[in-house]
Design a protein around this motif. Structure first.
Motif, short mmCIF file in Angstrom:
data_model
loop_
_atom_site.label_atom_id
_atom_site.label_comp_id
_atom_site.label_asym_id
_atom_site.label_seq_id
_atom_site.Cartn_x
_atom_site.Cartn_y
_atom_site.Cartn_z
N GLY A 225 21.86 49.65 61.01
CA GLY A 225 21.97 48.70 59.97
C GLY A 225 23.41 48.67 59.53
N ILE A 226 23.87 47.81 58.41
CA ILE A 226 25.15 47.57 58.15
C ILE A 226 25.48 48.19 56.93
N LEU A 227 26.45 48.70 56.55
CA LEU A 227 27.19 49.15 55.12
C LEU A 227 28.35 48.21 55.00
N ASN A 228 28.31 47.20 54.08
CA ASN A 228 29.35 46.36 53.75
C ASN A 228 29.99 46.82 52.48
N ILE A 229 31.12 47.20 52.40
CA ILE A 229 32.05 47.69 51.30
C ILE A 229 32.56 46.43 50.67
N ILE A 230 32.28 46.05 49.31
CA ILE A 230 32.95 45.13 48.80
C ILE A 230 34.13 45.52 47.74
N LEU A 231 35.49 45.23 47.86
CA LEU A 231 36.59 45.30 47.08
C LEU A 231 36.52 44.46 45.86
N ARG A 232 37.18 45.16 44.63
CA ARG A 232 37.55 44.55 43.51
C ARG A 232 38.12 43.26 43.49
N LYS A 233 37.93 42.14 42.76
CA LYS A 233 38.94 41.00 42.53
C LYS A 233 38.64 40.51 41.19
N GLY A 234 39.61 40.27 40.68
CA GLY A 234 39.47 39.94 39.09
C GLY A 234 38.68 38.39 39.05
N LYS A 235 37.93 38.34 38.07
CA LYS A 235 37.35 37.05 37.70
C LYS A 235 37.63 36.34 36.37
N ILE A 236 38.43 37.09 35.44
CA ILE A 236 38.70 36.58 34.33
C ILE A 236 40.26 36.01 33.95
N THR A 237 40.41 34.68 33.31
CA THR A 237 41.61 34.39 33.42
C THR A 237 42.59 35.31 32.63
N GLY A 238 43.88 35.04 32.89
CA GLY A 238 44.98 35.78 31.99
C GLY A 238 45.39 37.10 32.94
N PHE A 239 46.40 37.79 32.62
CA PHE A 239 46.77 38.96 33.38
C PHE A 239 45.91 40.40 32.70
N ASN A 240 45.51 40.97 33.58
CA ASN A 240 44.64 42.05 33.26
C ASN A 240 44.69 43.40 34.48
#
Length: 821
Positions: A225-240
């Motif tokens: 099968g497959i292991l798909n690693i999803i990396l983080r990417k922000g979704k909220i406006t502004g700087f954080n």
């Protein structure tokens, strides 16, 4: 809590290829649909929640938006109070309605709640499980035992997945797993996947998709099968963002930052990190040697590993919103690694009476200097509001490694070796989604994955001259894969289906410069996929999947270079390997009973030309003495049948106690097989491998308990049962991890004390038996291997312009909120 569970249920059954069919009969379900956008940018809001409260029964239902901001919820006809929620945005109440037929609420706009924005957290701190038709999604969340860890630690905590003492990843006991990053091959995995996974920090990972019955949109590579690693990417406006640091014993230091800046038109995101680690390990091999079945002598090899690793990695990406429907994302990834590894191999020789006859100390000092660069470009166009979508991905990667090593024997320079490996990879992927009616969808796609790799491996003696039996080689490897797929899916009331067909055209050129030998393997194969889902009721659902898969031998299995840490126990590749083909069947069931969430799966796999490592004995002249050398190399064996079942459970008796567990049992049967090889003396040796019909199992238990002063205590226990193959018997392995966590500074920071492998028992222990052609016993090797000893670490994370999120559902890896179809 009930509302949260129902929201997760709605998220899990949200299929990307189908909308709910109309049903206007009295007493049957109606469908409530719509779309949620951010008021200013008009961008879709993924994970916004529609909450429905029946005014008569007070029953709460819910649905969560997909990537396009769309939701579709089935509910009995009735009168409902409705509202739309999204963390960090103002709740949008909707007018109370009596609904007797399908209703489209149209486009709903949400505005940011500036007063509560600081209560938002981008980095999810809850662990959830989402069930889809063809995969399970495990959100990394608040698993403290991986804080300060790496991608291997994350994968080792996912149900169905195991990472052994050497870092090899297996799914349901099968090591042929395809690992993707954000759905694509990646330089993050590098030239040697296991080492690269150890250098990818856990904090950069948002979730892991476990795909045991992949649909046609996925690569056919990976029989397990497959292991798909999803990396983080922000979704909220502004700087954080967040910054974190880790210190530990044995020596460990890590510094990292996840930064994000988002406006109406752009989303700028980055992950930066530095890691230093000193990784002590050890192994032992005790050989009992026979001559014509009569005990001849003994040999004991004790090996210690002293590894020092410095790793720098950084990625930066920019997403530009062309308009409300389309965007372009470009990203750049860079990693620089420097390793300095000492492997000390102390060998003692004994006669038949176990009287010591001599010893030898062999030290290999290997330095590794590696650089990985990757450029990615993505174009996404949500063509209309009905789900029509076009995505185009371009990717270019360049990976380079230089590995010089010096080997001394009893303080005398014996060998001067080096390996240089350069790899260029290119990828083009196009996917198109076309809705058909209200409840069906067609997907089409093409992918070109091109790799050009060059490896130069040189072995020289202490004077810089070739050895008598020179194992040096230079390899030029090219592999081009062209894939096309189509799949069609639909949902009829409670029944879902997805049919797909994928074809992959493979062109492999392998040139061994030293022997001037060239081989090519060109083949075109078809890979059908079938997935079914049935929602029995709000709490119970079934899934059934079939997929044809393959395993292509990777270049390190084809490259006939030899490991040199031991002169008498080596590994080398095999350029004659062929791919393995597997037909895989998977039946799954998930249910919720009171405070329990339960899941179970039955699976069966039939494989041809199975690739397996086997051991042979070669008689070599070492320092003027004829010595038996154990050589491990991969071979194509006969067919294999594998079946098993897995069970996951989650129980949350209170807000302060959360328990979960998983159990996986599998059986595999391999047909008998004879293989021959030519010894150094020119003699053809035939070795017979008997039929294998063995079973094994592994289990996990996880508890998370809130102590006084809001200290979180997590315990994770794993046991992997013994397992036999054609030549070896592997013993069971028991591992325990502990972690304690405390939030500080009004939840803006978290400190975690983590003890990995509390009892220092994470070892691979096995016994290997080698026989002559006439079944006469030749050698017994009793061995143990420990890649990394017990690790104690302290991790500190500080979040700015974000706090710990309170609005997402709770759950655990081993079970979680398992609903949906």
């Amino acid at each position: 809590m009930n509302k949260l569970l129902l929201i997760v249920f709605a998220l899990c059954i949200q299929l990307t290829y189908a909308q709910r069919p109309q049903s206007k009969a009295k007493g049957s379900n109606i469908t409530i649909s719509g779309k949620v956008l951010e008021a200013k940018s008009k961008q879709p809001l993924e994970y916004a929640t529609l909450v429905l409260t029946n005014t008569e029964t007070q029953r709460v239902l819910g649905g969560v938006t997909n990537m396009q901001g769309e939701f579709s919820v089935d509910a009995p006809a009735g009168t409902y109070d409705m509202k739309v929620e999204f963390i960090g945005f103002k709740t949008k109440p909707l007018a109370q309605k009596t609904i007797v037929e399908n209703l489209n609420l149209g486009t709903i706009l949400l505005s940011e709640d500036l007063e509560t924005l600081d209560e938002v957290e981008i980095i999810a701190e809850k662990s959830t499980v989402e069930i889809r038709l063809d995969k399970k999604i495990y959100n990394v969340g608040k698993d403290m035992t991986i804080k300060g860890g790496n991608a291997s630690d994350v994968l080792d905590n996912v149900p169905s997945v195991n990472v052994d003492a050497e870092g090899a990843v297996s799914l349901r006991g099968n090591e042929n797993v395809r690992i993707l990053i954000d759905g694509k091959p990646s330089a993050l995995v590098g030239l040697s996947g296991t080492d690269a996974l150890r250098n990818l920090p856990a904090d950069a990972i948002e979730k892991v998709e476990v795909i045991t019955s992949p649909s046609a949109r996925y690569d056919a590579e990976g029989t397990a099968g497959i292991l798909n690693i999803i990396l983080r990417k922000g979704k909220i406006t502004g700087f954080n963002g967040s910054v974190n640091t880790t210190i530990g014993h044995p020596d460990q230091l890590a510094l990292g930052a996840n930064l994000n800046y988002r406006t109406k038109k752009i989303n700028l995101f980055s992950n930066l990190g530095y890691r230093y680690r000193k990784g002590p390990g050890n192994s032992q091999s005790f050989f009992t040697n026979f001559d014509n079945g009569v005990l001849n002598d003994y040999r004991n090899e004790d090996r210690t590993f002293d590894r020092k690793s410095n790793n720098y990695n950084g990625s930066i990406g920019l997403e530009y919103y062309i308009n409300q429907k389309s965007s372009v994302t470009g990203s750049f990834f860079y990693r620089k690694s420097k390793d300095d590894d000492f492997a000390t191999n102390f060998t003692e020789f004994y006669d038949v009476n176990r009287d010591k006859t001599g010893d030898q100390t062999r030290i290999e000092n290997e330095k590794e200097d590696g650089t990985d660069v990757q450029y990615s470009l993505n174009y996404t166009n949500n063509i209309d509001d009905k789900g029509q979508k076009l995505t185009v991905d371009l990717q270019y990667g360049d990976s380079r490694e230089t590995e010089p090593s010096l080997i001394t024997v009893d303080d005398v320079l014996s060998e001067q070796n080096s390996q240089i490996t350069n790899s260029i990879s290119k990828l083009l992927q196009i996917d198109y989604v076309l809705p058909i009616g209200e409840n069906s969808q067609l997907e089409l796609g093409h992918k070109a994955d091109l790799q050009d790799l060059y490896s130069d491996f040189k072995v020289r003696d202490g004077n810089g001259d070739p050895l008598e039996n020179d194992p040096s080689n230079t390899l030029d490897f090219k592999q081009d894969i062209y894939a096309f797929y189509a799949q069609y899916g639909s949902k009829l009331n409670k029944f879902s289906y997805l049919f797909g067909l994928r074809t992959e055209i493979t062109e492999i050129d392998l040139y061994l410069v030293n022997t001037d030998s060239f081989s090519e393997k060109n083949y075109t194969e078809w890979f059908p996929t079938v997935n079914f889902g049935y929602e029995l009721n709000d709490s119970d659902n079934f899934t059934l999947g079939y997929a044809r898969r393959l395993r292509r031998p990777r270049f390190w299995f084809l490259n006939p270079f030899e490991s040199r840490s031991s002169a008498t126990n080596v590994f080398r590749g095999n350029p004659d390997l062929n791919p393995t083909y597997t037909s895989s069947y998977d039946l799954g069931y998930n249910t919720k009973i009171s405070k329990f969430n339960l899941g179970a799966s039955l699976y069966y796999q039939y494989s041809t030309d199975v690739i397996q490592r086997v051991s042979i004995l070669e008689e070599r002249n070492i320092d003027g003495v004829l010595t038996d050398v154990t050589v491990r190399q991969p071979l194509n064996l006969n067919d294999e049948q594998r079946y098993g079942f897995e069970f996951t459970a989650n129980y949350n008796p209170s807000k302060k106690v959360r328990l979960s567990g998983s159990f996986n049992y599998f059986n595999f049967k391999t047909d008998p097989f004879n293989f021959s090889y030519t010894s150094n003396s020119g003699e053809t040796v035939v070795t017979e491998l008997d039929e294998v019909n063995e079973s094994s199992w592994f289990a996990r238990f996880n508890s998370r308990i809130t102590l006084p002063a809001k200290i979180e205590w997590q315990t994770r226990i794993m046991y992997r049962g013994p397992q036999d193959d054609a030549q070896s018997t592997r013993k069971g392995m028991f591992v325990t991890n502990l972690a304690f966590s405390k939030d500080l500074f009004k939840d803006k920071a978290t400190i975690v004390l983590n003890v990995s492998d509390l009892f220092n028992t994470r070892k691979r222990e096995s016994i290997t038996y080698l026989y002559e052609e006439d079944d006469t016993l030749r050698s017994i090797n009793d061995s143990s291997f420990q890649w990394r000893e017990r690790q104690i670490s302290l991790n500190f994370t500080y979040r700015f312009n974000q706090k710990k999120k309170r609005g997402r559902p709770e759950g655990d890896y081993d079970g979680g909120e398992e609903f949906g179809g």
